[in-house]
Each structure stands twice: as structure tokens, then as C-alpha cells.
Scaffold this motif. Structure first.
Motif, PDB file in Angstrom:
ATOM      1  N   GLY A  40       0.801  -1.220   0.000  1.00 28.85           N
ATOM      2  CA  GLY A  40       0.000   0.000   0.000  1.00 28.85           C
ATOM      3  C   GLY A  40       0.831   1.267   0.000  1.00 28.85           C
ATOM      4  N   LEU A  41       0.245   2.334   0.532  1.00 25.61           N
ATOM      5  CA  LEU A  41       0.867   3.658   0.500  1.00 25.61           C
ATOM      6  C   LEU A  41       2.158   3.729   1.301  1.00 25.61           C
ATOM      7  CD1 LEU A  41      -2.309   5.896   0.795  1.00 25.61           C
ATOM      8  CD2 LEU A  41      -0.959   5.377  -1.241  1.00 25.61           C
ATOM      9  N   GLU A  42       2.301   2.874   2.281  1.00 24.82           N
ATOM     10  CA  GLU A  42       3.505   2.869   3.113  1.00 24.82           C
ATOM     11  C   GLU A  42       4.768   2.664   2.275  1.00 24.82           C
ATOM     12  OE1 GLU A  42       5.292   0.268   6.868  1.00 24.82           O
ATOM     13  OE2 GLU A  42       3.510  -0.436   5.807  1.00 24.82           O
ATOM     14  N   PHE A  43       4.647   1.901   1.206  1.00 24.23           N
ATOM     15  CA  PHE A  43       5.807   1.575   0.379  1.00 24.23           C
ATOM     16  C   PHE A  43       5.821   2.307  -0.962  1.00 24.23           C
ATOM     17  CE2 PHE A  43       5.159  -2.276   2.993  1.00 24.23           C
ATOM     18  CZ  PHE A  43       6.363  -2.261   3.670  1.00 24.23           C
ATOM     19  N   GLN A  44       4.891   3.239  -1.194  1.00 24.95           N
ATOM     20  CA  GLN A  44       4.777   3.863  -2.510  1.00 24.95           C
ATOM     21  C   GLN A  44       6.035   4.621  -2.905  1.00 24.95           C
ATOM     22  OE1 GLN A  44       2.120   3.040  -4.387  1.00 24.95           O
ATOM     23  NE2 GLN A  44       3.383   3.881  -6.013  1.00 24.95           N
ATOM     24  N   ALA A  45       6.610   5.408  -2.000  1.00 29.16           N
ATOM     25  CA  ALA A  45       7.832   6.162  -2.327  1.00 29.16           C
ATOM     26  C   ALA A  45       8.983   5.211  -2.638  1.00 29.16           C
ATOM     27  CB  ALA A  45       8.212   7.083  -1.168  1.00 29.16           C
ATOM     28  N   LEU A  46       9.053   4.127  -1.904  1.00 24.41           N
ATOM     29  CA  LEU A  46      10.096   3.135  -2.148  1.00 24.41           C
ATOM     30  C   LEU A  46       9.905   2.485  -3.518  1.00 24.41           C
ATOM     31  CD1 LEU A  46      12.451   1.273  -1.136  1.00 24.41           C
ATOM     32  CD2 LEU A  46      10.662  -0.245  -0.267  1.00 24.41           C
ATOM     33  N   LEU A  47       8.690   2.068  -3.830  1.00 20.65           N
ATOM     34  CA  LEU A  47       8.414   1.395  -5.094  1.00 20.65           C
ATOM     35  C   LEU A  47       8.595   2.307  -6.303  1.00 20.65           C
ATOM     36  CD1 LEU A  47       5.313  -0.726  -4.044  1.00 20.65           C
ATOM     37  CD2 LEU A  47       7.629  -1.547  -4.496  1.00 20.65           C
ATOM     38  N   ASP A  48       8.414   3.614  -6.117  1.00 15.85           N
ATOM     39  CA  ASP A  48       8.577   4.568  -7.215  1.00 15.85           C
ATOM     40  C   ASP A  48      10.038   4.964  -7.420  1.00 15.85           C
ATOM     41  OD1 ASP A  48       5.887   4.552  -7.763  1.00 15.85           O
ATOM     42  OD2 ASP A  48       5.459   6.371  -6.611  1.00 15.85           O
ATOM     43  N   SER A  49      10.908   4.612  -6.486  1.00 11.39           N
ATOM     44  CA  SER A  49      12.317   5.004  -6.606  1.00 11.39           C
ATOM     45  C   SER A  49      12.963   4.295  -7.791  1.00 11.39           C
ATOM     46  CB  SER A  49      13.075   4.690  -5.316  1.00 11.39           C
ATOM     47  OG  SER A  49      13.131   3.296  -5.104  1.00 11.39           O
ATOM     48  N   LEU A  50      13.953   4.953  -8.373  1.00  9.61           N
ATOM     49  CA  LEU A  50      14.639   4.419  -9.540  1.00  9.61           C
ATOM     50  C   LEU A  50      15.888   3.654  -9.120  1.00  9.61           C
ATOM     51  CD1 LEU A  50      14.335   7.438 -11.997  1.00  9.61           C
ATOM     52  CD2 LEU A  50      12.992   5.337 -11.975  1.00  9.61           C
ATOM     53  N   VAL A  51      16.075   2.498  -9.752  1.00  9.35           N
ATOM     54  CA  VAL A  51      17.244   1.648  -9.496  1.00  9.35           C
ATOM     55  C   VAL A  51      17.835   1.259 -10.857  1.00  9.35           C
ATOM     56  CG1 VAL A  51      16.367   0.744  -7.298  1.00  9.35           C
ATOM     57  CG2 VAL A  51      15.820  -0.453  -9.417  1.00  9.35           C
ATOM     58  N   PRO A  52      19.108   0.838 -10.882  1.00 16.34           N
ATOM     59  CA  PRO A  52      19.687   0.401 -12.155  1.00 16.34           C
ATOM     60  C   PRO A  52      18.885  -0.754 -12.748  1.00 16.34           C
ATOM     61  CG  PRO A  52      21.385   0.645 -10.499  1.00 16.34           C
ATOM     62  CD  PRO A  52      20.068   0.803  -9.791  1.00 16.34           C
ATOM     63  N   GLU A 112      25.945   1.464 -13.037  1.00 17.61           N
ATOM     64  CA  GLU A 112      25.157   2.560 -12.475  1.00 17.61           C
ATOM     65  C   GLU A 112      24.712   3.574 -13.534  1.00 17.61           C
ATOM     66  OE1 GLU A 112      24.145   2.820  -9.300  1.00 17.61           O
ATOM     67  OE2 GLU A 112      25.105   0.925  -8.789  1.00 17.61           O
ATOM     68  N   ASN A 113      25.435   3.695 -14.617  1.00 20.54           N
ATOM     69  CA  ASN A 113      25.150   4.738 -15.602  1.00 20.54           C
ATOM     70  C   ASN A 113      24.196   4.294 -16.700  1.00 20.54           C
ATOM     71  OD1 ASN A 113      26.889   6.404 -14.204  1.00 20.54           O
ATOM     72  ND2 ASN A 113      28.651   5.777 -15.410  1.00 20.54           N
ATOM     73  N   ASP A 114      23.755   3.068 -16.657  1.00 25.05           N
ATOM     74  CA  ASP A 114      22.836   2.573 -17.689  1.00 25.05           C
ATOM     75  C   ASP A 114      21.404   3.002 -17.390  1.00 25.05           C
ATOM     76  OD1 ASP A 114      24.827   1.445 -19.142  1.00 25.05           O
ATOM     77  OD2 ASP A 114      24.354  -0.627 -18.630  1.00 25.05           O
ATOM     78  N   ASP A 115      20.483   2.378 -18.073  1.00 19.64           N
ATOM     79  CA  ASP A 115      19.063   2.675 -17.886  1.00 19.64           C
ATOM     80  C   ASP A 115      18.639   2.407 -16.450  1.00 19.64           C
ATOM     81  OD1 ASP A 115      18.880   3.301 -20.555  1.00 19.64           O
ATOM     82  OD2 ASP A 115      18.228   1.291 -21.138  1.00 19.64           O
ATOM     83  N   GLU A 116      17.536   3.038 -16.082  1.00 23.57           N
ATOM     84  CA  GLU A 116      16.973   2.834 -14.758  1.00 23.57           C
ATOM     85  C   GLU A 116      15.532   2.352 -14.897  1.00 23.57           C
ATOM     86  OE1 GLU A 116      19.271   5.929 -11.878  1.00 23.57           O
ATOM     87  OE2 GLU A 116      17.570   6.727 -13.006  1.00 23.57           O
ATOM     88  N   GLU A 117      15.066   1.705 -13.835  1.00 26.04           N
ATOM     89  CA  GLU A 117      13.680   1.265 -13.768  1.00 26.04           C
ATOM     90  C   GLU A 117      13.177   1.501 -12.360  1.00 26.04           C
ATOM     91  OE1 GLU A 117      13.317  -2.957 -14.427  1.00 26.04           O
ATOM     92  OE2 GLU A 117      14.821  -3.421 -12.919  1.00 26.04           O
ATOM     93  N   GLN A 118      11.887   1.454 -12.186  1.00 31.18           N
ATOM     94  CA  GLN A 118      11.325   1.612 -10.846  1.00 31.18           C
ATOM     95  C   GLN A 118      11.586   0.344 -10.046  1.00 31.18           C
ATOM     96  OE1 GLN A 118       7.172   2.560 -11.324  1.00 31.18           O
ATOM     97  NE2 GLN A 118       7.599   4.752 -11.206  1.00 31.18           N
TER      98      GLN A 118
END
Length: 138
Positions: A40-52, A112-118
Motif C-alpha cells: 500500500g501507500l507505506e511503500f509507494q515512495a520506495l516502489l517509485d524510486s529508480l534503481v539500475p 550505475e550509468n545505464d538505464d533505470e527502472e522503478q
């Protein structure tokens, strides 16, 4: 004599149908990833963060260990304090991935410099891949 034979056959079935440590680890990975994805909303900011975007679901299905190493590396770089999430949320997945990777050593690198995804996409792919690899163990 029949009782002894019955006991031996029962013991044989238990030993050879018991889940392996690897199976339990893969199940735990998919369970914990689902728990975060459905948190739910508790993890929304985490899930929207970008990672390699180094995790490849198709490659993982064919040859899981390298991508599990990549997933561990990516998740290890995420700070739980940055998103205000409980410490054990991602740590359990990282810990289980670390245990799994100890038995399947690979040399993986994350660019680290390649594409990113959520992170949402990474956890979804990790969950699906762990379920597929776990079903191949049977």
C-alpha cells in the motif's frame, strides 16, 4: 516386518519429497517481494524510486543465479532510512538473496550509468523469476 517396511517407505518419501533449502529461499524471496508490492501507500515512495535496470527476467528464467546476484547488489544499495521504511522490509530479501548467492556464486556487476527502472518493476520481475526457478527445481 510389515511395520518396519512401512516405516522405511514412509521415511524414504519424507526425505525425498521434503523442500530443499533452495526451494525455501526462493519461496521466501517471492513472498517478501509480494508483501512489499502489496504493502500500500507505506511503500509507494520506495516502489517509485529508480534503481539500475540490470535485472533481466528472461535471462533469470534461463540462468537464475546471475540475476539474483544483480538483484542483491541493487537492493543492498537502497537505504531504508531514505524512504522511512522499516529496517526488516528489504533486509529480509537481501539476506535470503545473499544466502542463495553463496550456493550459486557468480561474478555480477551492476552498471550505475545505464538505464533505470522503478523498484516496483525489479521486485515484480524478481518475484516472478523466483517462482519460475523454484518450480523448475521440482
Amino acid at each position: 516386518m510389515k511395520t518396519v517396511a512401512l516405516l522405511f517407505s514412509f521415511a524414504f518419501v519424507l526425505v525425498f519429497t521434503a523442500p530443499t533449502d533452495e526451494s525455501i529461499q526462493l519461496h521466501t524471496i517471492s513472498y517478501e517481494a509480494n508483501k512489499i508490492l502489496n504493502g500500500g501507500l507505506e511503500f509507494q515512495a520506495l516502489l517509485d524510486s529508480l534503481v539500475p535496470a540490470g535485472f533481466n527476467q528472461d535471462r533469470c528464467r534461463a540462468d537464475g543465479p546471475e540475476d539474483f546476484c544483480i538483484a542483491e547488489t541493487i537492493l543492498s544499495a537502497i537505504s531504508h532510512t531514505q524512504f522511512g521504511i522499516p529496517l526488516n522490509t528489504l533486509s529480509k530479501i537481501r539476506r535470503v538473496l545473499n544466502q542463495y548467492n553463496k550456493f550459486h556464486p557468480t561474478n555480477c556487476t551492476v552498471k550505475e550509468n545505464d538505464d533505470e527502472e522503478q523498484l516496483h518493476d525489479l521486485l515484480t520481475n524478481l518475484c516472478i523469476c523466483s517462482q519460475v526457478v523454484n518450480s523448475q527445481l521440482c
